[in-house]
Each structure stands twice: as structure tokens, then as C-alpha cells.
Design a protein around this motif. Structure first.
Motif, PDB file in Angstrom:
ATOM      1  N   ALA A 142       5.299  14.082 -14.183  1.00 49.46           N
ATOM      2  CA  ALA A 142       4.471  13.590 -15.001  1.00 49.46           C
ATOM      3  C   ALA A 142       4.689  15.515 -14.997  1.00 49.46           C
ATOM      4  CB  ALA A 142       3.293  13.384 -14.566  1.00 49.46           C
ATOM      5  N   PRO A 143       3.545  16.227 -14.450  1.00 55.96           N
ATOM      6  CA  PRO A 143       3.899  17.158 -14.973  1.00 55.96           C
ATOM      7  C   PRO A 143       4.978  18.511 -15.636  1.00 55.96           C
ATOM      8  CG  PRO A 143       3.025  17.475 -12.856  1.00 55.96           C
ATOM      9  CD  PRO A 143       3.738  15.909 -13.371  1.00 55.96           C
ATOM     10  N   LEU A 144       6.717  17.794 -15.465  1.00 57.11           N
ATOM     11  CA  LEU A 144       8.056  18.306 -15.787  1.00 57.11           C
ATOM     12  C   LEU A 144       8.325  17.211 -17.064  1.00 57.11           C
ATOM     13  CD1 LEU A 144       9.940  17.490 -12.044  1.00 57.11           C
ATOM     14  CD2 LEU A 144       9.085  19.298 -13.788  1.00 57.11           C
ATOM     15  N   VAL A 145       7.891  16.047 -17.270  1.00 54.23           N
ATOM     16  CA  VAL A 145       6.987  15.862 -17.995  1.00 54.23           C
ATOM     17  C   VAL A 145       6.947  16.033 -19.140  1.00 54.23           C
ATOM     18  CG1 VAL A 145       7.558  13.595 -19.574  1.00 54.23           C
ATOM     19  CG2 VAL A 145       8.749  13.270 -17.595  1.00 54.23           C
ATOM     20  N   PHE A 146       5.972  15.822 -19.543  1.00 62.66           N
ATOM     21  CA  PHE A 146       4.633  16.698 -20.382  1.00 62.66           C
ATOM     22  C   PHE A 146       4.537  18.057 -20.691  1.00 62.66           C
ATOM     23  CE2 PHE A 146       3.733  12.248 -18.948  1.00 62.66           C
ATOM     24  CZ  PHE A 146       3.156  12.319 -20.626  1.00 62.66           C
ATOM     25  N   ASP A 147       5.122  19.146 -20.010  1.00 62.93           N
ATOM     26  CA  ASP A 147       5.536  20.377 -20.361  1.00 62.93           C
ATOM     27  C   ASP A 147       5.750  21.212 -21.287  1.00 62.93           C
ATOM     28  OD1 ASP A 147       4.656  23.001 -19.046  1.00 62.93           O
ATOM     29  OD2 ASP A 147       7.541  23.651 -18.736  1.00 62.93           O
ATOM     30  N   TYR A 148       6.769  19.731 -21.568  1.00 66.64           N
ATOM     31  CA  TYR A 148       7.820  20.133 -23.239  1.00 66.64           C
ATOM     32  C   TYR A 148       6.861  19.840 -24.128  1.00 66.64           C
ATOM     33  CZ  TYR A 148      10.873  19.678 -26.712  1.00 66.64           C
ATOM     34  OH  TYR A 148      11.667  19.264 -28.011  1.00 66.64           O
ATOM     35  N   LEU A 158       1.111  -1.510   0.375  1.00 63.91           N
ATOM     36  CA  LEU A 158       0.364  -0.365   0.130  1.00 63.91           C
ATOM     37  C   LEU A 158       0.835   1.119  -0.344  1.00 63.91           C
ATOM     38  CD1 LEU A 158      -3.183   1.309   0.431  1.00 63.91           C
ATOM     39  CD2 LEU A 158      -2.356   1.187   2.797  1.00 63.91           C
ATOM     40  N   GLY A 159       1.553   1.281   0.844  1.00 64.53           N
ATOM     41  CA  GLY A 159       2.736   2.505   0.603  1.00 64.53           C
ATOM     42  C   GLY A 159       3.443   2.732  -0.386  1.00 64.53           C
ATOM     43  N   LEU A 160       4.107   1.451  -1.162  1.00 63.08           N
ATOM     44  CA  LEU A 160       4.303   2.021  -2.986  1.00 63.08           C
ATOM     45  C   LEU A 160       3.645   2.300  -3.507  1.00 63.08           C
ATOM     46  CD1 LEU A 160       6.635  -1.372  -2.819  1.00 63.08           C
ATOM     47  CD2 LEU A 160       7.418   0.992  -2.361  1.00 63.08           C
ATOM     48  N   ILE A 161       2.110   2.031  -3.237  1.00 62.14           N
ATOM     49  CA  ILE A 161       0.830   2.641  -4.256  1.00 62.14           C
ATOM     50  C   ILE A 161       0.839   3.659  -4.161  1.00 62.14           C
ATOM     51  CG2 ILE A 161      -1.034   2.280  -5.108  1.00 62.14           C
ATOM     52  CD1 ILE A 161      -1.434  -0.608  -3.870  1.00 62.14           C
ATOM     53  N   PHE A 162       0.791   4.118  -3.042  1.00 60.57           N
ATOM     54  CA  PHE A 162       0.939   6.105  -2.405  1.00 60.57           C
ATOM     55  C   PHE A 162       1.800   6.601  -3.540  1.00 60.57           C
ATOM     56  CE2 PHE A 162      -2.686   4.365   0.915  1.00 60.57           C
ATOM     57  CZ  PHE A 162      -3.658   5.772  -0.385  1.00 60.57           C
ATOM     58  N   ALA A 163       2.933   5.958  -3.014  1.00 61.28           N
ATOM     59  CA  ALA A 163       4.487   6.163  -3.714  1.00 61.28           C
ATOM     60  C   ALA A 163       4.981   6.279  -4.660  1.00 61.28           C
ATOM     61  CB  ALA A 163       5.859   5.931  -2.993  1.00 61.28           C
ATOM     62  N   SER A 164       3.732   5.795  -5.586  1.00 60.23           N
ATOM     63  CA  SER A 164       4.122   5.591  -7.265  1.00 60.23           C
ATOM     64  C   SER A 164       3.152   7.058  -8.025  1.00 60.23           C
ATOM     65  CB  SER A 164       3.783   4.269  -7.900  1.00 60.23           C
ATOM     66  OG  SER A 164       2.747   3.829  -7.434  1.00 60.23           O
ATOM     67  N   VAL A 165       2.397   6.791  -7.017  1.00 60.32           N
ATOM     68  CA  VAL A 165       0.890   7.747  -7.218  1.00 60.32           C
ATOM     69  C   VAL A 165       1.854   9.207  -6.746  1.00 60.32           C
ATOM     70  CG1 VAL A 165      -0.765   8.834  -6.404  1.00 60.32           C
ATOM     71  CG2 VAL A 165      -1.003   6.597  -6.945  1.00 60.32           C
ATOM     72  N   GLY A 166       2.310   9.440  -5.548  1.00 60.25           N
ATOM     73  CA  GLY A 166       3.179  10.595  -5.732  1.00 60.25           C
ATOM     74  C   GLY A 166       4.066  11.006  -5.972  1.00 60.25           C
ATOM     75  N   LEU A 167       4.501   9.881  -6.423  1.00 64.87           N
ATOM     76  CA  LEU A 167       5.933  10.089  -7.730  1.00 64.87           C
ATOM     77  C   LEU A 167       5.388  10.763  -9.377  1.00 64.87           C
ATOM     78  CD1 LEU A 167       8.738  10.649  -7.731  1.00 64.87           C
ATOM     79  CD2 LEU A 167       8.583   8.050  -8.443  1.00 64.87           C
ATOM     80  N   GLY A 168       4.889   9.589  -9.277  1.00 67.10           N
ATOM     81  CA  GLY A 168       3.771  10.862 -10.414  1.00 67.10           C
ATOM     82  C   GLY A 168       3.255  11.716 -10.917  1.00 67.10           C
ATOM     83  N   CYS A 169       2.784  11.832  -9.419  1.00 65.71           N
ATOM     84  CA  CYS A 169       2.317  13.307  -9.659  1.00 65.71           C
ATOM     85  C   CYS A 169       3.491  14.473  -9.463  1.00 65.71           C
ATOM     86  CB  CYS A 169       1.088  14.007  -8.354  1.00 65.71           C
ATOM     87  SG  CYS A 169      -0.539  13.116  -8.684  1.00 65.71           S
ATOM     88  N   PHE A 170       3.947  14.349  -8.980  1.00 70.97           N
ATOM     89  CA  PHE A 170       6.081  15.273  -9.150  1.00 70.97           C
ATOM     90  C   PHE A 170       6.325  15.451 -10.602  1.00 70.97           C
ATOM     91  CE2 PHE A 170      10.465  15.540  -8.381  1.00 70.97           C
ATOM     92  CZ  PHE A 170       9.890  17.099  -7.863  1.00 70.97           C
TER      93      PHE A 170
END
Length: 101
Positions: A91-97, A77-89
């Protein structure tokens, strides 16, 4: 078939509740539409629908695996929440380009 007084009262109170619900819903939508921040309230509502279901499913996904062994479920469960948090951080950096305006 004639209705008793209790059946008529229940039917009229049900209709009254439905009428009150539709009136309040219409007033709420009109209020949100008249404000500049009404769109943000709509976004918050939609995200609560999406992520609320995801939070419930995260627990179910974490408990999958060996049915007798639930020791690792909190780690999963911790890994699931960590991966969601990492994706929220990330994804905007990657797709801003790709989304220059």
C-alpha cells in the motif's frame, strides 16, 4: 432514608476513585500535549484499539466454514495475517505516487 456507615464509606470511596481517575487522566493528557512525541503516543493508542479488535476477529474469521472441520483454520489464519502484512508493504508503494508533497 438514612444511610448506614458502610454505604457512606462506599459512596465516598467511589467518589474518591472517580476524582483520582479524572485527575490522573487530565494530568496524562497535559503531559502528552506538552511533549513533541505525544501525538505518536495518541496514534499508537488508536492503532491498538483498531488492530486489537482486528486480531480477535481474525481468529473468528479463520474458524468459519465447516463447523466440524477445524483443520484448515490455522492455514486460514496464516493467510489472513499474510494478506495484512502484504498490504502493509504494498500500500505505501502504490499510494506514494498519489500523495506527493
Amino acid at each position: 432514608v438514612s444511610k448506614t456507615a458502610t454505604e457512606e464509606e462506599v459512596e465516598s470511596s467511589s467518589f474518591s476513585l472517580l476524582k483520582q481517575f479524572t485527575t490522573m487522566t487530565r494530568d496524562g493528557v497535559c503531559y502528552l500535549a506538552s511533549n513533541s512525541w505525544g501525538v505518536f503516543a495518541l496514534f499508537k493508542f488508536c492503532s491498538a484499539l483498531v488492530f486489537g479488535a482486528a486480531d480477535v476477529l481474525n481468529v473468528s474469521f479463520a474458524e468459519r466454514g465447516n463447523g466440524a472441520d477445524l483443520d484448515g483454520s490455522s492455514e486460514r489464519l496464516g493467510l489472513i495475517f499474510a494478506s495484512v502484512g502484504l498490504g502493509c508493504f504494498v500500500a505505501p508503494l502504490v499510494f506514494d505516487y498519489f500523495t506527493r508533497m
